[in-house]
Write an enzyme that holds these catalytic residues in place. Structure first.
Site, short mmCIF file in Angstrom:
data_model
loop_
_atom_site.label_atom_id
_atom_site.label_comp_id
_atom_site.label_asym_id
_atom_site.label_seq_id
_atom_site.Cartn_x
_atom_site.Cartn_y
_atom_site.Cartn_z
CE LYS A 197 -32.84 36.71 33.82
NZ LYS A 197 -33.65 37.73 33.24
CE LYS A 234 -33.26 37.12 29.86
NZ LYS A 234 -34.04 38.35 29.92
#
Ligand code: PBG
Length: 356
Positions: A264, A212
């Protein structure tokens, strides 16, 4: 032209008609691959529009129920729930309160899924919960704060893990089927796995937000959750420059027992997604985040790009790069298009049949 033009390979043959293109498509979207992120807010009587995410809402408990039912009817594979509490504090107390807004949302979502399953006799969406403190803290960070020996305010990794463990158990008690730690603390998957097992939730899965990245593309999400964050998350979320480090994060989460791993944002990290997919022996998810959504909506609203074709291409690209599961705010709409079209390409059935 003579028959012996010398051209042996003619890849255009497989592009000549919609039926041929459909047959040879290497990647295909299915409603069941898609996960719809949803926001439920405490203390509102009517849903609130999220300006920077046209078409998305902060839900009341009632409108959340309707949204989950709509996702279930559309055949969407999962819902990912975020809660926005009425009261915030330094440690995010509402994150693990048994009756906190996210726990209430989880219960409602499970009920909505059961209702639609009973009606349609088809599997409804898996109910997932975001496991992170940023929506619940008054400073907006994903963990609890401490003062370092240098007198700096820092996010305290190990103290935060205790909060994540309590939050994960509260979510599992409320009925979450998938716990989704998104705070990028070291060791978070292992601690959550232990806590779930100790509390008897050995069957509850963990979807780790593994790679992330600290990203401006989360901008609209901050409005969606009324975030109080000052500053940034660069001491815990990853640097956009680092692909190899993303693989290391995924490997660590796999070793800690993650049932699924995630990359992400999706669109700017398709290389990381491809490499994680190549080495992972568990399902790989990718999150098409709020800013990716907002950019396409804004350009389409200006008439600068074809909205439907752009949405489908952006999501198909994520699938082609290796995602088994795709979190996208367009999940219901895409699912409806897929039912209508069967094939993923947005082309009309006759388009491209001519010699043009
Ligand atoms: C953390 C979390 C965020 C998003 C998902 N989980 C915000 C952040 O890390 O700053 C962003 C999702 C999006 O932008 O759509 N709770």
């Amino acid at each position: 032209m003579s028959q012996s033009s010398g051209i042996v390979y003619r890849p255009r043959r497989l592009r000549a008609t919609p039926r041929m293109r459909r047959l040879v498509a290497e990647a295909r979207l299915a409603a069941a691959d898609l996960v719809l992120p949803l926001f439920v807010k405490e203390g509102i009587d009517e849903p609130v529009a999220i300006t920077s995410m046209p078409g998305q809402l902060q839900h009341t408990e009632d409108s959340l129920r309707q949204a989950v039912e709509a996702a279930a009817r559309a055949g969407v594979g999962g819902v990912m729930l975020f809660g926005i509490p009425a009261v915030r504090d330094a440690v995010g107390s509402q994150a693990d309160a048994p009756d906190g807004i996210l726990q209430r949302g989880i219960r409602i979502a499970r009920e909505a899924v059961r209702t639609v399953e009973a009606e349609t006799h088809r599997p409804g969406p898996v109910v997932m919960a975001d496991t992170c403190l940023d929506e619940f803290t008054d400073h907006g960070h994903c963990g609890v704060l401490a003062t370092s020996p240098d007198g700096e305010i820092v996010v305290d990794n190990d103290a935060t893990l205790e909060r994540y463990a309590a939050m994960a158990v509260a979510q599992a008690r409320a009925g979450a089927e998938v716990i989704s730690p998104s705070g990028m603390m070291d060791g978070q998957v292992a601690v959550i796995r232990d806590a779930l097992d100790d509390a008897g939730f050995t069957d509850v899965s963990i979807l780790a937000y593994s790679a992330k990245y600290a990203s401006p593309f989360y901008g609209p999400f901050r409005e969606a959750v009324d975030s109080e964050l000052q500053g940034d998350r660069r001491t815990y979320q990853m640097d956009a420059a680092n692909g190899r480090e993303g693989l290391r994060e995924a490997d660590l989460d796999l070793a800690e027992g993650a049932d699924m791993v995630m990359v992400k944002p999706a669109g700017s990290y398709l290389d990381v997604l491809r490499q994680v997919a190549d080495r992972s022996d568990v399902p790989v998810a990718a999150y098409q985040v709020s800013g990716e959504y907002a950019m396409i909506e804004a350009a389409a609203a200006n008439g600068w790009i074809d909205r439907k074709a752009s949405i489908l291409e952006s999501v198909l690209g994520i699938k082609r790069a290796g995602a088994d599961v795709i979190l996208t705010y367009w999940a219901i709409e895409i699912a409806a298009w897929l039912w209508a079209d069967v094939a993923a390409p947005a082309a009309k059935a006759t388009e491209g049949n001519q010699e043009a």
